[in-house]
Design an enzyme around this catalytic site. Sequence first.
Site, PDB file in Angstrom:
ATOM      1  N   ASP A   1       5.876 -12.989   2.490  1.00 42.53           N
ATOM      2  CA  ASP A   1       6.550 -11.630   2.784  1.00 42.53           C
ATOM      3  C   ASP A   1       5.124 -10.730   3.306  1.00 42.53           C
ATOM      4  O   ASP A   1       5.024  -9.700   2.906  1.00 42.53           O
ATOM      5  CB  ASP A   1       7.044 -10.996   1.526  1.00 42.53           C
ATOM      6  CG  ASP A   1       6.309 -11.118   0.290  1.00 42.53           C
ATOM      7  OD1 ASP A   1       4.827 -11.404   0.319  1.00 42.53           O
ATOM      8  OD2 ASP A   1       6.902 -11.209  -0.826  1.00 42.53           O
TER       9      ASP A   1
ATOM     10  N   LYS B   1      -7.902  -3.749  -7.893  1.00 37.19           N
ATOM     11  CA  LYS B   1      -7.290  -2.528  -7.572  1.00 37.19           C
ATOM     12  C   LYS B   1      -8.702  -1.259  -8.029  1.00 37.19           C
ATOM     13  O   LYS B   1      -8.161  -0.716  -8.819  1.00 37.19           O
ATOM     14  CB  LYS B   1      -5.944  -2.061  -8.093  1.00 37.19           C
ATOM     15  CG  LYS B   1      -4.909  -2.836  -7.601  1.00 37.19           C
ATOM     16  CD  LYS B   1      -3.456  -2.457  -7.949  1.00 37.19           C
ATOM     17  CE  LYS B   1      -2.525  -3.320  -7.076  1.00 37.19           C
ATOM     18  NZ  LYS B   1      -1.050  -2.805  -7.567  1.00 37.19           N
TER      19      LYS B   1
ATOM     20  N   ASP C   1       0.689  -6.640   3.915  1.00 38.13           N
ATOM     21  CA  ASP C   1       1.468  -6.916   2.752  1.00 38.13           C
ATOM     22  C   ASP C   1       2.527  -5.848   2.914  1.00 38.13           C
ATOM     23  O   ASP C   1       2.379  -4.889   2.447  1.00 38.13           O
ATOM     24  CB  ASP C   1       0.711  -6.978   1.598  1.00 38.13           C
ATOM     25  CG  ASP C   1       1.621  -7.092   0.351  1.00 38.13           C
ATOM     26  OD1 ASP C   1       2.758  -7.508   0.568  1.00 38.13           O
ATOM     27  OD2 ASP C   1       1.113  -7.201  -0.625  1.00 38.13           O
TER      28      ASP C   1
END
Length: 271
Positions: free
Chosen positions: A106, A157, A216
């Site tokens: 994906d 992150k 993404d």
Amino acid sequence: MKAVIMAGGEGTRLRPLTCGMPKPLARIGNKPVLSYILELLAKNGISDCAATLMYLPEQIKSYCREHTPAGVNLVFFEEKEPLGTAGSVKNCESFLDGDFLVISGDAMCDFDLNAAIAYHRQRGADATLLLYRVKEPLEYGVTLTDEQGRITQFVEKPSWDRVYADTVNTGIYILNRCVLDMIDAVPCDFGKDLFPRMLREGMKLYGFVCSGYWCDIGNCGAYLACVRDALAGRVNLELPPAEHGIRALSPIPLDAVISTPVYIGQNVTIG
């Protein structure tokens, strides 16, 4: 080399698009993202592929039965319960017989996978992570490497005061089959569990910084940006040619007002 396509995610952040459809079937132009991934693998000489499935698996199977590129052998492995990213690849163990490539089903990209495979083999790596430079790495896991390309640290992150690099993990890996032996419990995730453990144990983890395009499509904003990039020609895809920003397979009335860039498929009537 064989490949494992991770295509089992539910895609909750891409709702409502994925309420009744797996995320890998989200379309960019005239084809699902998964189709472009299969074409990319075939272009790089990878013809033996496995796909990990969990969410709405029959939709992916049905699409692939009709649209898998010629010469590509695709088999499926279903998860009955969530196994994590690494656990889902472990579930394909019977299919794998040597070094193999893992790629997300994906994420849109047009990388030179053969260059990354050659790098992996030259380094004798246990794992090679394909990295990509981004302007704002806050939404991704940042990967730090030394001058030889060996991975030294993962930062998940980060906040801006912890952004020590702009190279993020794309979710595309080249792995030695021995890595599967380290997955002894599920769920197991590559980024959170397996790679940090490999780093602690001194295994050979390398980062290969890719050029080209990568996105993404994890949320609606990223998906829309990827569609715009594809239609604007920023991705190396086989799309109908553009004329003044319009890619059309159906006639357009002379009095129609079209906001570009746009893709208009077959059998479309505009009025």
